[in-house]
Design an enzyme around this catalytic site. Structure first.
Site, short mmCIF file in Angstrom:
data_model
loop_
_atom_site.label_atom_id
_atom_site.label_comp_id
_atom_site.label_asym_id
_atom_site.label_seq_id
_atom_site.Cartn_x
_atom_site.Cartn_y
_atom_site.Cartn_z
N GLU A 299 1.05 -1.21 -0.11
CA GLU A 299 0.20 0.19 0.01
C GLU A 299 0.79 1.56 0.02
OE1 GLU A 299 -2.77 -0.67 -0.94
OE2 GLU A 299 -4.25 -0.72 0.63
N THR B 185 -6.40 6.83 -4.27
CA THR B 185 -6.44 6.96 -2.85
C THR B 185 -5.26 8.06 -2.32
OG1 THR B 185 -6.70 4.62 -2.56
CG2 THR B 185 -5.68 5.59 -0.91
N1 LIG Z 1 -1.77 -5.20 -8.01
C1 LIG Z 1 -2.50 -3.92 -7.98
N2 LIG Z 1 -3.66 -3.84 -7.97
C2 LIG Z 1 -4.28 -2.77 -8.30
N3 LIG Z 1 -3.86 -1.33 -8.33
C3 LIG Z 1 -2.49 -1.64 -8.27
C4 LIG Z 1 -1.90 -2.64 -8.03
N4 LIG Z 1 -0.60 -2.50 -8.22
C5 LIG Z 1 -0.40 -1.06 -8.41
N5 LIG Z 1 -1.63 -0.57 -8.45
C6 LIG Z 1 -1.79 0.85 -8.68
O1 LIG Z 1 -2.56 1.36 -7.25
C7 LIG Z 1 -3.68 2.22 -7.82
C8 LIG Z 1 -4.74 1.96 -7.12
O2 LIG Z 1 -4.85 1.92 -5.91
P1 LIG Z 1 -5.46 2.74 -4.83
O3 LIG Z 1 -5.70 4.28 -5.57
O4 LIG Z 1 -5.27 2.67 -3.51
O5 LIG Z 1 -7.15 2.22 -5.28
P2 LIG Z 1 -7.88 1.37 -4.47
O6 LIG Z 1 -9.01 1.97 -3.87
O7 LIG Z 1 -8.90 0.55 -5.66
O8 LIG Z 1 -7.14 0.27 -3.87
C9 LIG Z 1 -3.53 2.52 -9.42
O9 LIG Z 1 -2.69 3.50 -9.60
C10 LIG Z 1 -2.73 1.15 -9.93
O10 LIG Z 1 -2.11 1.20 -10.99
N1 LIG Z 2 -7.59 4.35 5.05
C1 LIG Z 2 -7.52 4.71 3.55
C2 LIG Z 2 -8.34 3.66 2.86
C3 LIG Z 2 -8.00 3.49 1.43
O1 LIG Z 2 -8.81 2.41 0.85
P1 LIG Z 2 -8.98 2.37 -0.65
O2 LIG Z 2 -9.84 1.19 -0.87
O3 LIG Z 2 -9.62 3.72 -1.30
O4 LIG Z 2 -7.59 2.01 -1.29
C4 LIG Z 2 -7.96 6.06 3.36
O5 LIG Z 2 -8.93 6.49 3.61
O6 LIG Z 2 -7.21 6.69 2.71
#
Ligand SMILES: Nc1ncnc2c1ncn2[C@@H]1O[C@H](COP(=O)(O)OP(=O)(O)O)[C@@H](O)[C@H]1O
Ligand SMILES: N[C@@H](CCOP(=O)(O)O)C(=O)O
Length: 293
Positions: free
Chosen positions: A120, A168
């Protein structure tokens, strides 16, 4: 070869920013790992074109490093990225469980939580565990810097995912730096109410404890149609509605007999706001499961 199904998750649940999480029965990622001299990653499925296959940039790369477990990895995405449904976390959680088995690393499920959270940090800048914990352990989870506690809870949910992306990393930029004492007291009361509701599998109590006066109002502004969808869900019988994770998904809790109606109302409200969306009628479910080894 080891194949693991890692579920989508909803973090925060309103009053538990960076602390609460819940495993959803669906959707899910499926992660397959095979021993290899060098790590390679192939991504297929929902939103695969937006996900890097470079191990330095994919969340599973950090897990490989932490477990010293190089592998040929295939990720079949069921959880679309930038959804607010723990997409990046599901892959990391699945990889942690799968690689731990593949290489007999002997880590407990709880020990895998901080390892998966390293993934993350790669995408959002912060190793928050509130998505990886429920994706690994299942149920409703409470994560602090010291430990994670998980409880099984039978709580029906609707998750409505609009066809827009919110990263995020971006959504963390709108989180306020401070909160007033009044807001702190309200949030602690709501969070405690929600936790009691989870322990009793009581959707009314869970819903009553979802309100968050600090972070959610800022994040809601990033989601076109949020207010209308929230009102529609309540009118259809939801007991609580909030942003799922960092959004744009919106999560509603309700009694089981209201779930179809709540899902339809949320979809209609998004549609009236000119946004395509899909609704998952789901509930709190189990964590990562080994499908094949
Ligand atoms: N295995 C993965 N699965 C999904 N997203 C990924 C992965 N590895 C890297 N990423 C990157 O992480 C970002 C998505 O994560 P995030 O913004 O936290 O969304 P979510 O809330 O869906 O987790 C995108 O930029 C994506 O390219
Ligand atoms: N506590 C984090 C949770 C993010 O969750 P996601 O499913 O959007 O990756 C935040 O609120 O930033």
């Amino acid at each position: 070869m080891v194949t693991v199904r890692a579920p989508a998750t909803s973090a925060n649940l309103g009053s538990g920013f960076d602390v609460f999480g819940a495993a959803l029965t669906r959707p899910a990622d499926v992660v397959t790992v095979e021993k290899a001299a060098e790590t390679t990653i192939e991504v297929t499925g929902a939103g695969a074109q937006y996900i890097p296959e470079d191990p330095e940039k994919n969340t599973v790369g950090a897990v490989v490093d932490a477990l010293d477990a190089p592998a040929r990895i295939h990720i079949d995405k069921g959880v679309r990225p930038a959804s607010g449904l723990g997409s990046s976390a599901a892959s990391a959680a699945g990889a942690a469980v799968a690689l731990n088995r593949l290489y007999d690393r002997g880590r407990s499920r709880s020990e895998l939580v901080p390892i998966a959270a390293e993934g993350e940090a790669v995408v959002s800048g912060v190793a928050h565990s509130d998505n990886v914990a429920p994706s690994i352990l299942g149920g409703f989870t409470v994560t602090t810097s010291e430990a994670t506690h998980a409880v099984d809870a039978a709580v029906p949910l609707v998750v409505c995912l609009p066809d827009v992306a919110v990263s995020t990393r971006d959504a963390r930029r709108v989180v306020p730096d401070t909160a007033s004492m009044d807001d702190l007291v309200e949030t602690v009361g709501n969070a405690a109410t929600l936790a009691v509701g989870m322990c009793r599998s009581d959707p009314d109590l869970v819903g009553a404890g979802m309100n968050d006066p600090v972070v959610t109002p800022e994040r809601a502004r990033l989601i076109t149609g949020y207010d209308e969808v929230r009102v529609a869900a309540f009118e259809a019988g939801a007991s609580g509605v909030t942003v799922s994770g960092a959004g744009p998904a919106i999560i509603a809790v309700c009694r089981e007999d209201r779930r179809r109606g709540v899902a339809a109302a949320m979809l209609d409200a998004f549609s009236e706001a000119g946004i395509d969306a899909r609704a998952y009628q789901t509930k709190i479910g189990k964590g990562s499961t080994v499908l094949e080894e």
